[in-house]
Design an enzyme around this catalytic site. Sequence first.
Site, mmCIF file in Angstrom:
data_model
loop_
_atom_site.group_PDB
_atom_site.id
_atom_site.type_symbol
_atom_site.label_atom_id
_atom_site.label_comp_id
_atom_site.label_asym_id
_atom_site.label_seq_id
_atom_site.Cartn_x
_atom_site.Cartn_y
_atom_site.Cartn_z
ATOM 1 C CE1 TYR A 163 27.778 -22.572 7.662
ATOM 2 C CE2 TYR A 163 29.620 -21.444 8.712
ATOM 3 C CZ TYR A 163 28.872 -21.721 7.586
ATOM 4 O OH TYR A 163 29.211 -21.160 6.381
HETATM 5 N N1 NAP Z 1 27.715 -15.943 5.799
HETATM 6 C C1 NAP Z 1 29.034 -16.011 5.765
HETATM 7 O O1 NAP Z 1 29.758 -15.127 6.239
HETATM 8 C C2 NAP Z 1 29.677 -17.192 5.077
HETATM 9 C C3 NAP Z 1 31.046 -17.285 5.095
HETATM 10 C C4 NAP Z 1 31.678 -18.305 4.403
HETATM 11 C C5 NAP Z 1 30.894 -19.237 3.701
HETATM 12 N N2 NAP Z 1 29.546 -19.149 3.714
HETATM 13 C C6 NAP Z 1 28.793 -20.142 2.918
HETATM 14 O O2 NAP Z 1 28.594 -19.607 1.627
HETATM 15 C C7 NAP Z 1 27.483 -20.246 1.014
HETATM 16 C C8 NAP Z 1 26.626 -19.214 0.300
HETATM 17 O O3 NAP Z 1 26.243 -18.191 1.199
HETATM 18 P P1 NAP Z 1 25.055 -17.180 0.820
HETATM 19 O O4 NAP Z 1 25.319 -15.911 1.485
HETATM 20 O O5 NAP Z 1 24.809 -17.216 -0.643
HETATM 21 O O6 NAP Z 1 23.843 -17.911 1.566
HETATM 22 P P2 NAP Z 1 22.277 -17.859 1.231
HETATM 23 O O7 NAP Z 1 21.937 -16.559 0.572
HETATM 24 O O8 NAP Z 1 21.571 -18.235 2.477
HETATM 25 O O9 NAP Z 1 22.124 -18.999 0.121
HETATM 26 C C9 NAP Z 1 22.009 -20.338 0.438
HETATM 27 C C10 NAP Z 1 20.954 -20.928 -0.475
HETATM 28 O O10 NAP Z 1 20.776 -22.304 -0.119
HETATM 29 C C11 NAP Z 1 19.403 -22.579 -0.300
HETATM 30 N N3 NAP Z 1 18.902 -23.713 0.436
HETATM 31 C C12 NAP Z 1 18.818 -23.858 1.775
HETATM 32 N N4 NAP Z 1 18.211 -24.996 2.075
HETATM 33 C C13 NAP Z 1 17.876 -25.588 0.890
HETATM 34 C C14 NAP Z 1 17.208 -26.775 0.553
HETATM 35 N N5 NAP Z 1 16.753 -27.618 1.494
HETATM 36 N N6 NAP Z 1 17.019 -27.070 -0.758
HETATM 37 C C15 NAP Z 1 17.460 -26.234 -1.718
HETATM 38 N N7 NAP Z 1 18.111 -25.081 -1.453
HETATM 39 C C16 NAP Z 1 18.309 -24.758 -0.157
HETATM 40 C C17 NAP Z 1 18.718 -21.343 0.235
HETATM 41 O O11 NAP Z 1 17.390 -21.343 -0.221
HETATM 42 P P3 NAP Z 1 16.334 -20.224 0.234
HETATM 43 O O12 NAP Z 1 16.674 -19.040 -0.637
HETATM 44 O O13 NAP Z 1 15.062 -20.860 -0.102
HETATM 45 O O14 NAP Z 1 16.560 -19.975 1.684
HETATM 46 C C18 NAP Z 1 19.597 -20.237 -0.336
HETATM 47 O O15 NAP Z 1 19.116 -19.811 -1.590
HETATM 48 C C19 NAP Z 1 26.782 -21.017 2.125
HETATM 49 O O16 NAP Z 1 27.092 -22.386 1.989
HETATM 50 C C20 NAP Z 1 27.406 -20.475 3.394
HETATM 51 O O17 NAP Z 1 27.451 -21.459 4.397
HETATM 52 C C21 NAP Z 1 28.929 -18.144 4.373
#
Ligand code: NAP
Length: 218
Positions: free
Chosen positions: A130
């Site tokens: 990742y």
């Molecule tokens: N988790 C952490 O601690 C962390 C830390 C730093 C940065 N981040 C980054 O921050 C960002 C936002 O995080 P978050 O918590 O908002 O994540 P999230 O709730 O999982 O949101 C990601 C969104 O991307 C969508 N997605 C995934 N595959 C897709 C596809 N093929 N086509 C269209 N949409 C798609 C998902 O759709 P579905 O709703 O349908 O699944 C989801 O709505 C991410 O890029 C993550 O990597 C995360």
Amino acid sequence: MKVFIVGIAGKVGIRLAERLVARGDEVDGLYRRPQQKEALAAVGIQATEGDLVKMSAAELAEAIRGSDVVVFSAGAGGEGGPEMTTAIDGDGMTKTIEAVQQAGIARLILVSAFPNALRERETSDRFEHYMTVKRRSEVELVDSDLDWMILRPGTLTDDTGSGRVSLSLALPYGDVPRDDVAETLAEIVHAPGTARTILELISGSVPAAEAVATFDRA
Ligand SMILES: NC(=O)c1ccc[n+]([C@@H]2O[C@H](COP(=O)([O-])OP(=O)(O)OC[C@H]3O[C@@H](n4cnc5c(N)ncnc54)[C@H](OP(=O)(O)O)[C@@H]3O)[C@@H](O)[C@H]2O)c1
């Protein structure tokens, strides 16, 4: 301002969308599950249904055409193994860069990740993959001719936000509520002078607007 959020139904995406709508912005975005349409409509948003993996850059360009700024907040979230991380966090970002260029839009903001996130805890091949993919996306974006901006939040939590953050070029690793990430992104969207900057974000004591203004060179 017209803003398009790739990943608008995600936890950060929807929080950002709500804040932008409250500011009077015109908000659109890409979501992939039909059942997410209602949740978006509830906050006054008619978004675009589509799968980032299946659609072409040209199709995405059509969806985002006319936007002033695009925010990429999509992610596989560990679902579907390393292949899906590559397909969404990596290839999905490559496709978004192409689409933004094809649509003649200048600004693209990437929600990335803290480089040394979780390094003090036990890590895994999945997590290392990742981080590698996120880094690849950052490099591609920085290498583009766009007015890019990269925000690297620490580990995201669902705690209620305080609206106060620590935002800087380099920070000690920490957590940050998704509310405060969204608050900060909403300010960045309205601060074009933050272009060509990489900023790290954790919880802190400075109001998000004030923190972003420090890096707004406009
Ligand atoms: N988790 C952490 O601690 C962390 C830390 C730093 C940065 N981040 C980054 O921050 C960002 C936002 O995080 P978050 O918590 O908002 O994540 P999230 O709730 O999982 O949101 C990601 C969104 O991307 C969508 N997605 C995934 N595959 C897709 C596809 N093929 N086509 C269209 N949409 C798609 C998902 O759709 P579905 O709703 O349908 O699944 C989801 O709505 C991410 O890029 C993550 O990597 C995360």
